[in-house]
Every structure is written in C-alpha cells, then in structure tokens.
Design a protein around this motif. Structure first.
Motif, short mmCIF file in Angstrom:
data_model
loop_
_atom_site.label_atom_id
_atom_site.label_comp_id
_atom_site.label_asym_id
_atom_site.label_seq_id
_atom_site.Cartn_x
_atom_site.Cartn_y
_atom_site.Cartn_z
N SER A 74 0.79 -22.89 -20.52
CA SER A 74 0.24 -21.61 -20.07
C SER A 74 -1.11 -21.81 -19.41
N TRP A 75 -1.47 -20.89 -18.55
CA TRP A 75 -2.74 -20.97 -17.83
C TRP A 75 -3.91 -21.08 -18.81
N GLU A 76 -3.86 -20.31 -19.88
CA GLU A 76 -4.97 -20.32 -20.84
C GLU A 76 -5.15 -21.69 -21.51
N ALA A 77 -4.04 -22.44 -21.67
CA ALA A 77 -4.10 -23.72 -22.37
C ALA A 77 -4.36 -24.90 -21.45
N GLU A 79 -6.17 -27.61 -19.14
CA GLU A 79 -7.49 -28.22 -19.03
C GLU A 79 -8.11 -27.83 -17.69
N LYS A 83 -6.78 -26.81 -13.18
CA LYS A 83 -6.92 -25.50 -12.57
C LYS A 83 -7.59 -25.57 -11.19
N HIS A 88 -9.64 -18.17 -11.30
CA HIS A 88 -9.36 -17.25 -12.40
C HIS A 88 -7.97 -16.65 -12.23
N GLU A 90 -5.84 -13.29 -13.89
CA GLU A 90 -5.89 -12.09 -14.72
C GLU A 90 -4.51 -11.45 -14.73
N CYS A 111 1.43 -20.59 -15.31
CA CYS A 111 1.53 -21.83 -16.06
C CYS A 111 1.57 -23.02 -15.12
N GLU A 118 0.19 -33.29 -22.88
CA GLU A 118 0.23 -31.84 -22.97
C GLU A 118 1.57 -31.32 -23.47
N HIS A 352 -10.98 -8.40 -14.56
CA HIS A 352 -10.21 -7.64 -15.55
C HIS A 352 -10.19 -6.16 -15.21
#
Length: 381
Positions: A74-77, A79, A83, A88, A90, A111, A118, A352
């Motif tokens: 996922s994008w949040e996970a 490194e 990216k 960013h 949202e 993702c 990973e 956001h």
C-alpha cells in the motif's frame, strides 16, 4: 431539496438485480412517498433482486477459492525511495446517502509491486522490484457490486505486479492481462452472483523514471490530469473516455452480439436517462449503462466486454496532479470544475481538504445528499 426520482433513475449503472431502492432518505422528510410511488410502480420488476432461480441461459459454476497472489504494498507502507515522482496521495470515499442501509460499492487501490524485503513469503511468479506505482478506482453495481469491486481492487494490482518482468516491461500487455485475469477471478470467486453484478474500473500504472502514465479503463469511472497553465489558470486533460453503449463502435459490437441499445422507459413511456444495454427491445434486463465492465455475466453474451481501453500520457512540467474517481463525482462535476476545486486547496497545501471539497461540491449539486457512492484518488506529482 431531496433526491428526485429522475436523477436516481439516470444515475443507476444497472437496472436489473440491483439493491432495493424502495427506502429513501430525504433531507426534508418530504417527498418520499411520491418518489417511491412512481418509481416502484414503473420499475419494480427491474429494480427488485433476481429470484433464486432467475432462469438464466448461462450456467455459472459454484464459487471457488482464488489462487493466492503476492499482494502489492500500500502507498502508506511504501518506503520514501519507492515514492519518487509522487509527493502525496489522498483518498476519499463517501457512501450514497439517499438509500437506507446502503453499502458502499466503490473500491480503490494506491500501491506498488512488492520489492526486496517488502513481500511476505514467496514472490509470485514474475514479480519484480520495479519502480512502478498503481492507482485504481472501481465502481461496483448490482446486488453484489461491492463484492465485485472488492475483488478487483485486491486482485488487479497484484496481477499487474505478477507480470513477467514487471508491469513496466510491457505495460499494455500487463494492463490487458490484468483486467482479463481479474475478470476471471470475479467469475470464479462469485459464481452465479456475477450474473447481474459488475464493476467499472480505471487502473493507472505510473512509470516515475520516464514520467509516463499507462491507463486501462472499462466503464465510466474516469482519470483526469490537472494542469497549471500559469497564475490562476488550470486545465483538465482527460486520460480516459467513458465507455457508453451508444458510442458508435460500442453500439456496433453490442448489436452484432444480439444486444439492444436504448434508454430506460420512463413512467409515461418516454425515454429516460442514458443509453443502456438490453437483451431485447422490451428493455427488461440487464439495463447496463456502460459497454465495458468487469463481471456482469448477463451482459457478456450481449457484447459487453472486460477488455480495457488502453491509453498513455507523457507527464509535462505543468501537470500537477491526477484525479481518478467513480462516476459519483463525474456525473455532477465536469472535468474542469473538479480540477479547479482541487487546485484551489492544493495551492494552500491542503490535499485532504481538496478531496472533501470535491465530495461537498457533489452534495450541493445533488440537492444536499449524495445519490451515488463517490470515491476519489488524488495523486500529486
């Protein structure tokens, strides 16, 4: 003002076998009876669930477990070094507000393929540590549309990542194969439930090294790039075109397959809403408002296909962000309007708020309540 019947009718992606819509919420508490009376009187046969044995001409096997795939990260996970090229992401998803007990039928993914260290367990065949990123939105429809879109959001990115050499080795082939395999997963995982349930889908592979976007699309979800033209001037560049049944090439394929392309019949016998795919001029089923989709078993014999329309786009210096959204957004806001609303808050560094502002703009356009699930993935370059 509360949701009106005409707007509800036009917004339905499929008419036969969709979740019951006989219970409406109204912002003022008025108008519920008049909406339900006409709607149920004219369309109860279309809008009710199919019977347990709908007498379909196609035999669907019982659902089977899907083969395991290595999940994407996922994008949040991710490194920070994975990216590169995106500052960013949202994501926002709001459920339809005009039906009591409604389940959000949209799904989304942001993702990247699993890389060294990973992925848990064994790598899927062909998985490679490339630099690609995947951004997707799926808009389910029909009684089990939420299940269709959920399978798509989980499986399609994983199929992209599992392509030999990675998704960037042959992006077009990767997108086409991923949509095909995801469609097969939906039929295998849902069995008979797929007959009158399906999903639209937009999937974008981003190649950050070459600043290239590879896009696959089925249905009427949409992807748009926001371009800063200088000062307060913004432009919307469409990455996708809605797959509508009355587009010349789509209509030809559908009619050659034995399908009929006509709008729904209104309460007074008039044509109502967009062109749809039917099995006969009687306009009984399935009533699909798109010509390409995932799932939708009843539409397959009528020329509705899961093959995505593939496009590419080379990012330019003025390209600041990408919006991928379900038709809950696009049916109320035009491309230019959505880009300007987004840009207004990005200029204040409030991504956001941008997504929330888009949803609120849709709500205002629709009289104070959302008449469709509305999902937005905002990718800032």
């Amino acid at each position: 003002m509360p949701m009106n019947e005409e707007k509800f009718r036009q917004r339905a992606s499929v008419t036969f076998g969709r979740p019951s819509s006989r219970k409406f919420k109204s912002g003022s508490g008025a108008g519920i009876g008049s909406i339900g009376a006409c709607f149920d009187g004219c369309f109860s046969a279309l809008m009710a669930f199919p019977t347990e044995n709908p007498g379909a001409s196609v035999a669907y096997p019982e659902p089977k477990p899907l083969e395991p795939l290595t999940p994407c990260i996922s994008w949040e996970a991710l490194e920070p070094e994975r990216k590169v090229g995106v500052t960013h992401v949202e994501v926002g998803s709001a459920v339809k507000e005009c039906s009591v007990g409604w389940v959000n039928q949209d799904a989304k993914a942001a993702c990247a393929p699993p890389g060294k260290g990973e992925a848990r367990g064994d790598f899927a065949a062909g998985t490679t540590c490339d630099t690609s990123m995947f951004f997707c939105v799926f808009d389910g429809h029909g009684k089990n549309g939420h299940e269709v879109s959920a399978i798509a959001a989980e499986r399609l990115p994983a199929h992209l990542a599992a392509q030999p050499g990675g998704a960037l080795a042959a992006p077009r082939q990767a997108i086409e194969a991923a949509f095909r395999k995801t469609d097969e997963d939906i039929y295998q995982g849902l069995g008979p439930k797929v007959e009158y349930s399906g999903s639209t889908g937009v999937a974008v592979i981003m190649d950050p090294d070459k600043r290239m976007l590879h896009v696959g699309n089925v249905g009427d979800s949409r992807a748009v790039v926001g371009q800063c033209m200088g000062g307060q001037a913004w432009n919307a560049h469409a990455l996708t075109t809605d797959n509508k049944a009355d587009s010349p090439d789509e209509r030809e394929r559908i009619e050659l397959s034995g399908g009929t392309v006509m709008p729904m019949e209104g309460c007074e016998g008039e044509d109502a809403g967009p062109a749809r795919v039917w099995d006969s001029p009687a306009r009984e089923k399935p009533g699909l408002a798109v010509s390409r989709s995932l799932g939708d078993g009843a539409g397959r014999a009528l020329g509705v296909i899961a093959e995505p329309v593939y496009t590419t786009y080379q990012l330019q210096p003025m390209d600041r962000f990408m919006l991928i959204a379900s038709d809950g957004l696009w049916d109320s806001l035009g491309n230019e309007q959505a880009v300007k609303i987004t840009a207004k808050y990005l200029e204040r560094n409030l991504p956001h708020v941008s997504v929330k502002a888009l949803t609120e703009a849709v709500r205002r356009e629709e009289g104070g309540q959302l008449v469709d699930d509305t999902t937005v993935v905002l990718v800032i370059f």
